[in-house]
Write a protein that holds these residues in place. Structure first.
Motif, PDB file in Angstrom:
ATOM      1  N   GLN A  41       0.837  -1.198   0.000  1.00 19.52           N
ATOM      2  CA  GLN A  41       0.000   0.000   0.000  1.00 19.52           C
ATOM      3  C   GLN A  41       0.872   1.247   0.000  1.00 19.52           C
ATOM      4  O   GLN A  41       1.774   1.391   0.836  1.00 19.52           O
ATOM      5  N   SER A  42       0.637   2.120  -0.979  1.00 24.09           N
ATOM      6  CA  SER A  42       1.363   3.386  -1.133  1.00 24.09           C
ATOM      7  C   SER A  42       2.836   3.202  -1.485  1.00 24.09           C
ATOM      8  O   SER A  42       3.630   4.125  -1.332  1.00 24.09           O
ATOM      9  N   VAL A  43       3.211   2.016  -1.960  1.00 22.35           N
ATOM     10  CA  VAL A  43       4.585   1.759  -2.406  1.00 22.35           C
ATOM     11  C   VAL A  43       4.516   1.224  -3.834  1.00 22.35           C
ATOM     12  O   VAL A  43       3.980   0.133  -4.068  1.00 22.35           O
ATOM     13  N   TYR A  44       5.053   2.003  -4.780  1.00 23.17           N
ATOM     14  CA  TYR A  44       4.990   1.644  -6.196  1.00 23.17           C
ATOM     15  C   TYR A  44       6.404   1.464  -6.751  1.00 23.17           C
ATOM     16  O   TYR A  44       7.343   2.145  -6.315  1.00 23.17           O
ATOM     17  N   VAL A  45       6.517   0.564  -7.718  1.00 25.96           N
ATOM     18  CA  VAL A  45       7.817   0.255  -8.307  1.00 25.96           C
ATOM     19  C   VAL A  45       7.757   0.417  -9.812  1.00 25.96           C
ATOM     20  O   VAL A  45       6.696   0.228 -10.432  1.00 25.96           O
ATOM     21  N   MET A  46       8.884   0.819 -10.400  1.00 22.85           N
ATOM     22  CA  MET A  46       9.036   0.899 -11.850  1.00 22.85           C
ATOM     23  C   MET A  46      10.448   0.459 -12.223  1.00 22.85           C
ATOM     24  O   MET A  46      11.364   0.524 -11.382  1.00 22.85           O
ATOM     25  N   PRO A  47      10.667   0.026 -13.453  1.00 23.51           N
ATOM     26  CA  PRO A  47      12.032  -0.278 -13.893  1.00 23.51           C
ATOM     27  C   PRO A  47      12.906   0.966 -13.807  1.00 23.51           C
ATOM     28  O   PRO A  47      12.422   2.091 -13.971  1.00 23.51           O
ATOM     29  N   CYS A  48      14.169   0.772 -13.535  1.00 24.35           N
ATOM     30  CA  CYS A  48      15.085   1.893 -13.372  1.00 24.35           C
ATOM     31  C   CYS A  48      15.484   2.437 -14.744  1.00 24.35           C
ATOM     32  O   CYS A  48      16.255   1.808 -15.472  1.00 24.35           O
ATOM     33  N   SER A  49      14.931   3.592 -15.102  1.00 27.22           N
ATOM     34  CA  SER A  49      15.255   4.244 -16.368  1.00 27.22           C
ATOM     35  C   SER A  49      15.011   5.734 -16.222  1.00 27.22           C
ATOM     36  O   SER A  49      14.318   6.181 -15.290  1.00 27.22           O
ATOM     37  N   GLU A  50      15.565   6.513 -17.134  1.00 25.35           N
ATOM     38  CA  GLU A  50      15.371   7.958 -17.087  1.00 25.35           C
ATOM     39  C   GLU A  50      13.898   8.328 -17.240  1.00 25.35           C
ATOM     40  O   GLU A  50      13.392   9.220 -16.551  1.00 25.35           O
ATOM     41  N   GLN A  51      13.205   7.638 -18.144  1.00 26.50           N
ATOM     42  CA  GLN A  51      11.797   7.949 -18.361  1.00 26.50           C
ATOM     43  C   GLN A  51      10.973   7.630 -17.121  1.00 26.50           C
ATOM     44  O   GLN A  51      10.095   8.402 -16.717  1.00 26.50           O
ATOM     45  N   SER A  52      11.263   6.489 -16.492  1.00 23.00           N
ATOM     46  CA  SER A  52      10.530   6.118 -15.288  1.00 23.00           C
ATOM     47  C   SER A  52      10.768   7.133 -14.174  1.00 23.00           C
ATOM     48  O   SER A  52       9.845   7.508 -13.440  1.00 23.00           O
ATOM     49  N   GLN A  53      12.015   7.575 -14.034  1.00 22.94           N
ATOM     50  CA  GLN A  53      12.327   8.557 -12.996  1.00 22.94           C
ATOM     51  C   GLN A  53      11.594   9.868 -13.246  1.00 22.94           C
ATOM     52  O   GLN A  53      11.075  10.493 -12.311  1.00 22.94           O
ATOM     53  N   GLU A  54      11.533  10.277 -14.490  1.00 18.43           N
ATOM     54  CA  GLU A  54      10.803  11.507 -14.818  1.00 18.43           C
ATOM     55  C   GLU A  54       9.321  11.352 -14.506  1.00 18.43           C
ATOM     56  O   GLU A  54       8.692  12.254 -13.930  1.00 18.43           O
ATOM     57  N   ASP A  55       8.740  10.190 -14.869  1.00 22.05           N
ATOM     58  CA  ASP A  55       7.315   9.959 -14.616  1.00 22.05           C
ATOM     59  C   ASP A  55       7.005   9.975 -13.124  1.00 22.05           C
ATOM     60  O   ASP A  55       6.019  10.577 -12.681  1.00 22.05           O
ATOM     61  N   LEU A  56       7.840   9.316 -12.339  1.00 18.96           N
ATOM     62  CA  LEU A  56       7.605   9.283 -10.898  1.00 18.96           C
ATOM     63  C   LEU A  56       7.855  10.651 -10.259  1.00 18.96           C
ATOM     64  O   LEU A  56       7.175  11.026  -9.294  1.00 18.96           O
ATOM     65  N   SER A  57       8.822  11.405 -10.775  1.00 16.66           N
ATOM     66  CA  SER A  57       9.095  12.741 -10.224  1.00 16.66           C
ATOM     67  C   SER A  57       7.904  13.663 -10.406  1.00 16.66           C
ATOM     68  O   SER A  57       7.528  14.410  -9.484  1.00 16.66           O
ATOM     69  N   TRP A  58       7.293  13.627 -11.592  1.00 22.27           N
ATOM     70  CA  TRP A  58       6.107  14.464 -11.825  1.00 22.27           C
ATOM     71  C   TRP A  58       4.955  14.015 -10.925  1.00 22.27           C
ATOM     72  O   TRP A  58       4.176  14.836 -10.424  1.00 22.27           O
ATOM     73  N   THR A  59       4.836  12.716 -10.720  1.00 23.98           N
ATOM     74  CA  THR A  59       3.781  12.208  -9.839  1.00 23.98           C
ATOM     75  C   THR A  59       4.004  12.679  -8.405  1.00 23.98           C
ATOM     76  O   THR A  59       3.061  13.096  -7.718  1.00 23.98           O
ATOM     77  N   LEU A  60       5.256  12.622  -7.946  1.00 20.44           N
ATOM     78  CA  LEU A  60       5.564  13.061  -6.590  1.00 20.44           C
ATOM     79  C   LEU A  60       5.285  14.559  -6.428  1.00 20.44           C
ATOM     80  O   LEU A  60       4.778  14.991  -5.382  1.00 20.44           O
ATOM     81  N   LYS A  61       5.596  15.338  -7.430  1.00 19.26           N
ATOM     82  CA  LYS A  61       5.305  16.780  -7.368  1.00 19.26           C
ATOM     83  C   LYS A  61       3.805  17.011  -7.186  1.00 19.26           C
ATOM     84  O   LYS A  61       3.386  17.892  -6.414  1.00 19.26           O
ATOM     85  N   ALA A  62       2.985  16.212  -7.885  1.00 22.69           N
ATOM     86  CA  ALA A  62       1.529  16.355  -7.749  1.00 22.69           C
ATOM     87  C   ALA A  62       1.069  15.947  -6.354  1.00 22.69           C
ATOM     88  O   ALA A  62       0.144  16.552  -5.788  1.00 22.69           O
ATOM     89  N   ILE A  63       1.713  14.942  -5.799  1.00 27.71           N
ATOM     90  CA  ILE A  63       1.369  14.512  -4.437  1.00 27.71           C
ATOM     91  C   ILE A  63       1.678  15.617  -3.430  1.00 27.71           C
ATOM     92  O   ILE A  63       0.862  15.952  -2.573  1.00 27.71           O
ATOM     93  N   VAL A  64       2.870  16.172  -3.519  1.00 26.83           N
ATOM     94  CA  VAL A  64       3.285  17.231  -2.593  1.00 26.83           C
ATOM     95  C   VAL A  64       2.405  18.462  -2.751  1.00 26.83           C
ATOM     96  O   VAL A  64       1.993  19.099  -1.763  1.00 26.83           O
ATOM     97  N   ALA A  65       2.105  18.816  -4.001  1.00 26.19           N
ATOM     98  CA  ALA A  65       1.253  19.981  -4.254  1.00 26.19           C
ATOM     99  C   ALA A  65      -0.132  19.801  -3.651  1.00 26.19           C
ATOM    100  O   ALA A  65      -0.798  20.786  -3.288  1.00 26.19           O
ATOM    101  N   GLY A  66      -0.562  18.551  -3.526  1.00 23.79           N
ATOM    102  CA  GLY A  66      -1.889  18.280  -2.954  1.00 23.79           C
ATOM    103  C   GLY A  66      -1.880  18.107  -1.455  1.00 23.79           C
ATOM    104  O   GLY A  66      -2.912  17.745  -0.871  1.00 23.79           O
ATOM    105  N   GLY A  67      -0.724  18.318  -0.824  1.00 21.49           N
ATOM    106  CA  GLY A  67      -0.657  18.222   0.628  1.00 21.49           C
ATOM    107  C   GLY A  67      -0.102  16.916   1.140  1.00 21.49           C
ATOM    108  O   GLY A  67      -0.060  16.679   2.357  1.00 21.49           O
ATOM    109  N   GLY A  68       0.347  16.042   0.259  1.00 25.56           N
ATOM    110  CA  GLY A  68       0.944  14.788   0.679  1.00 25.56           C
ATOM    111  C   GLY A  68       2.455  14.885   0.711  1.00 25.56           C
ATOM    112  O   GLY A  68       3.032  15.967   0.560  1.00 25.56           O
ATOM    113  N   ASP A  69       3.115  13.740   0.913  1.00 24.64           N
ATOM    114  CA  ASP A  69       4.573  13.719   0.845  1.00 24.64           C
ATOM    115  C   ASP A  69       5.030  12.341   0.388  1.00 24.64           C
ATOM    116  O   ASP A  69       4.240  11.396   0.324  1.00 24.64           O
TER     117      ASP A  69
END
Length: 327
Positions: A41-69
């Motif tokens: 729960q609340s732990v997601y995994v992706m293959p280690c690649s530049e594209q995956s890191q970019e996708d997860l970074s944008w997702t994390l930004k949306a989480i933080v912007a919404g009051g999460g961390d």
């Protein structure tokens, strides 16, 4: 995307406030879109690649912007969860996506094949239907990091729909010309035939030459004659190519477009190559039938005749599945 080789994964660990619920739904959809899978729960995994890191970074930004961390890390699984298990999670997720496409494609093929609908009639918007399926397929394929077995089935069905939509006149003529040149030949293969060679024999008799003659030889000593065609033999005209068995190779080379051949080829592939790529429910039982046939019929000619009937029965079963040709 090809599977990563390093054994490293990207991990997103996050917390989202319980309200508003819209943020939780938004993040969940975003993670689905980029192809991440949950390992807890609340732990997601992706293959280690530049594209995956970019996708997860944008997702994390949306989480933080919404009051999460949350945080993103590069990890290796040392104990507990193994890489193979993580890969299986990705393949299962994509299997579900592909199966929806396969079901819709088979429904269209069933209607078009039965003559209830003319795919070239502008009123039914056949091109738009195929275009939507192709777009859905492309979206799934983009996040199919470990090539789920159902990828090939979905791709072939969409190709079949596209061919029927266009009339496939030139390709059909070319395929018929190729098959015409194969009639009247003697087909040669190795002794002690089993699944791949039996299936190829059935394919030849059903789609190429109903009077085809087969001979079974010692591969090491046989010298081919001018009117002979070798299959499933070293240096044969038709044999394994890459990770495809001879039956799959023949279907492609003969230009055959038949909805019943798709699941049949998956069963033959898994029995012959023993890699459980498609893992269809019918495979184990059919393998048992063929193994019993081989044990009870040592003579290759008789084994081919009886084996072709078993193949025909399974093919007829798949032909009647309509929109249900999924593992």
């Amino acid at each position: 995307m090809a599977p990563r080789k390093s054994g490293k994964w990207l991990l997103l660990i996050h917390q989202i406030p319980p309200k508003p619920n819209a943020l939780r739904v938004k993040i969940w959809r975003r993670l689905q879109q980029v192809g991440a899978v949950a390992i807890k729960q609340s732990v997601y995994v992706m293959p280690c690649s530049e594209q995956s890191q970019e996708d997860l970074s944008w997702t994390l930004k949306a989480i933080v912007a919404g009051g999460g961390d949350g945080s993103i890390g590069i990890v290796r699984f040392v104990e507990g969860l193994a890489d193979e298990q993580v890969i299986a999670l990705f393949q299962t997720a994509r299997k579900s996506d592909y199966q929806k496409i396969i079901q819709d494609a088979n429904a269209l093929l069933s209607d078009w094949s039965a003559g209830r609908i003319d795919p070239q009639d502008p009123a039914i918007r056949g091109a738009a239907q195929v275009s939507r399926l192709q777009r859905r397929f492309d979206e799934v394929a983009a996040i199919d990091f470990f090539h789920a077995p159902e990828h090939g089935t979905a791709e072939i069905l969409i190709q079949d729909l596209t061919a029927r939509l266009s009339g496939q006149s030139s390709n059909e003529s070319a395929a018929m010309h190729t098959l015409d040149g194969l009639r009247g030949k003697t087909w040669v293969t190795r002794k002690n035939i089993f699944v791949d060679r039996i299936a190829c024999g059935w394919l030849i008799r059903r789609f190429v030459d109903r009077s085809a003659v087969f001979i079974f030889v010692d591969a090491d000593t046989h010298t081919p004659e001018p009117d002979q065609i070798r299959f499933d033999m070293f240096e044969g005209e038709y044999t394994h190519e890459g990770d495809r068995c001879t039956f799959e190779v023949m279907i492609q080379h003969f230009g055959l477009q038949d909805r019943g051949l798709v699941p049949l080829a998956e069963v033959i592939h898994d029995i012959d190559l023993k890699d459980t790529r498609y893992d269809r429910a019918e495979t184990a039982g059919f393998n048992a039938l063929l193994t019993g046939l081989a044990a009870s019929q040592p003579e290759d000619g008789r084994r081919m005749t009886l084996g072709m009937q078993l193949i025909e029965n399974l093919y007829a079963y798949f032909q009647r599945q309509k929109g249900k040709l999924t593992p």
